[in-house]
Write an enzyme that holds these catalytic residues in place. Structure first.
Site, mmCIF file in Angstrom:
data_model
loop_
_atom_site.group_PDB
_atom_site.id
_atom_site.type_symbol
_atom_site.label_atom_id
_atom_site.label_comp_id
_atom_site.label_asym_id
_atom_site.label_seq_id
_atom_site.Cartn_x
_atom_site.Cartn_y
_atom_site.Cartn_z
ATOM 1 C CG LEU A 12 -1.844 1.230 1.349
ATOM 2 C CD1 LEU A 12 -2.700 1.428 0.102
ATOM 3 C CD2 LEU A 12 -2.728 1.110 2.593
ATOM 4 C CG ASP A 59 10.947 2.108 16.226
ATOM 5 O OD1 ASP A 59 9.831 1.605 16.021
ATOM 6 O OD2 ASP A 59 11.668 1.807 17.207
ATOM 7 C CB ALA A 83 0.078 -3.444 10.039
ATOM 8 C CB THR A 85 0.344 -7.937 7.564
ATOM 9 O OG1 THR A 85 1.584 -8.108 6.862
ATOM 10 C CG2 THR A 85 0.021 -6.460 7.690
ATOM 11 C CE1 TYR A 149 -2.832 -7.872 10.732
ATOM 12 C CE2 TYR A 149 -4.767 -9.058 9.943
ATOM 13 C CZ TYR A 149 -3.892 -7.992 9.844
ATOM 14 O OH TYR A 149 -4.087 -7.037 8.878
ATOM 15 C CE LYS A 153 -4.313 -3.493 11.416
ATOM 16 N NZ LYS A 153 -3.389 -2.398 11.008
#
Length: 322
Positions: A12, A59, A83, A85, A149, A153
């Site tokens: 992305l 970071d 993220a 992922t 995960y 999130k």
């Protein structure tokens, strides 16, 4: 507007680099990883104009580092594409997944809260999954993640909501941060590792291939998501949670068959199977189609049909049959 993009060397993030070519903003691209040679070559191939490949190391688990770069570059908005992922690996690396998926978004929200800037944060359909859904998930639906995960999130979303909507009265002149959380699903692009590119390889190298048919969702072309992000940044957007994926519904089996058909990789027999034939540490959402009514009410948001976008991506990869 000065816009900082985190995770800029991911799929992305690289689509954001391309979208930035036609945007009237100044972008600062950051990551903790170097850009791969493959991504650099793909950017050069796809770019119309001189695309920015410069990347500042940042970071995002370090709040002071974020504050410093926001101050130096006078950042008005952050787009968080970073993220952890890897769904399977997250089960064995819960601390790292929590740090990147929950604490880092909290840091970014805090930085934008302090300066009155805007945070655009990318979340996932994996915040759903435990309940047997049979209709598109709405933004207000309670998260029921089934693994680390999705849980981390969801915790990242909750941290942003807590920081930005602190419930405290604001005096006149107080700075208020704005936020947009975008849940997306089944993301793929020309960059990095993703389901589309993996299936292209397997369809080209195997005689038979089993793909699950009992998980339904919507593939999302990262270039379409990048354009939606640009549209939200361009127009005043009410803070809140939004959903964006391409239009339509399919299974992973259907996704694979579409790739096979468009590229005429007919030497491989694709066989539908059930999820339990692939033992996993994570129970993946059986139905995670996202309701996009809310985001389509915003100006200049286009939501293409998933097969049309897949065809565009495969064309850019040079895989379409002639």
């Amino acid at each position: 507007m000065n816009i900082l993009v985190t995770g800029a060397n991911g799929q992305l993030g690289n689509e954001m680099r391309l979208a930035a070519l036609s945007a009237n903003h100044h972008f600062v691209f950051t990551d903790v990883c170097d850009m791969s040679v493959e991504s650099a070559e793909m950017l050069a191939k796809l770019a119309v104009g001189e695309v920015c490949t410069d990347t500042i190391k940042l970071d995002i688990t370090n709040l002071e580092a974020i504050r410093s770069i926001v101050r130096i570059h006078r950042i008005d908005a952050i787009v968080n594409c970073a993220a952890y992922t890897n769904v399977e690996a997250a089960e064995d690396n819960q601390q790292l997944a929590t740090l990147l998926n929950a604490q880092a978004p909290a840091n970014l929200a805090q930085a934008m809260k302090e300066t009155g800037g805007t945070l655009v944060h990318i979340s996932t359909d994996y915040v759903f999954g435990k309940e047997p859904y049979n209709k598109p998930c709405k933004e207000t639906q309670t998260g029921t993640p089934t693994g680390t995960y999705g849980l981390t999130k969801l915790q990242g979303e909750q941290a942003i909501l807590r920081i930005m909507n602190d419930g405290l009265p604001h005096k006149q002149g107080d700075k208020r941060g704005a936020f947009v959380i975008i849940r997306t699903a089944w993301l793929y692009s020309e960059f990095g590792k993703n389901f589309c590119k993996t299936m292209l390889h397997l369809l080209s190298t195997r005689n038979t291939l089993k793909v699950v048919i009992d998980q339904a969702g919507t593939p999302t072309y990262a270039a379409d998501l990048a354009q939606a992000i640009m549209a939200l940044l361009q127009h005043p957007t009410p803070s809140g949670i939004y959903h964006f994926s391409n239009e339509g519904v399919c299974s992973w089996f259907d996704f694979t068959k579409a790739i096979q058909r468009l590229c005429q990789l007919n030497n491989c027999l694709v066989i539908p199977c059930h999820s339990d034939e692939f033992p996993s540490k994570v129970v993946r959402p059986a139905y995670s189609v996202l309701d996009k009514t809310k985001i389509k009410q915003q100006p200049d948001i286009l939501v293409p049909y998933w097969i049309d976008s897949l065809e565009q991506c495969l064309g850019r990869l040079g895989c379409l049959s002639k």
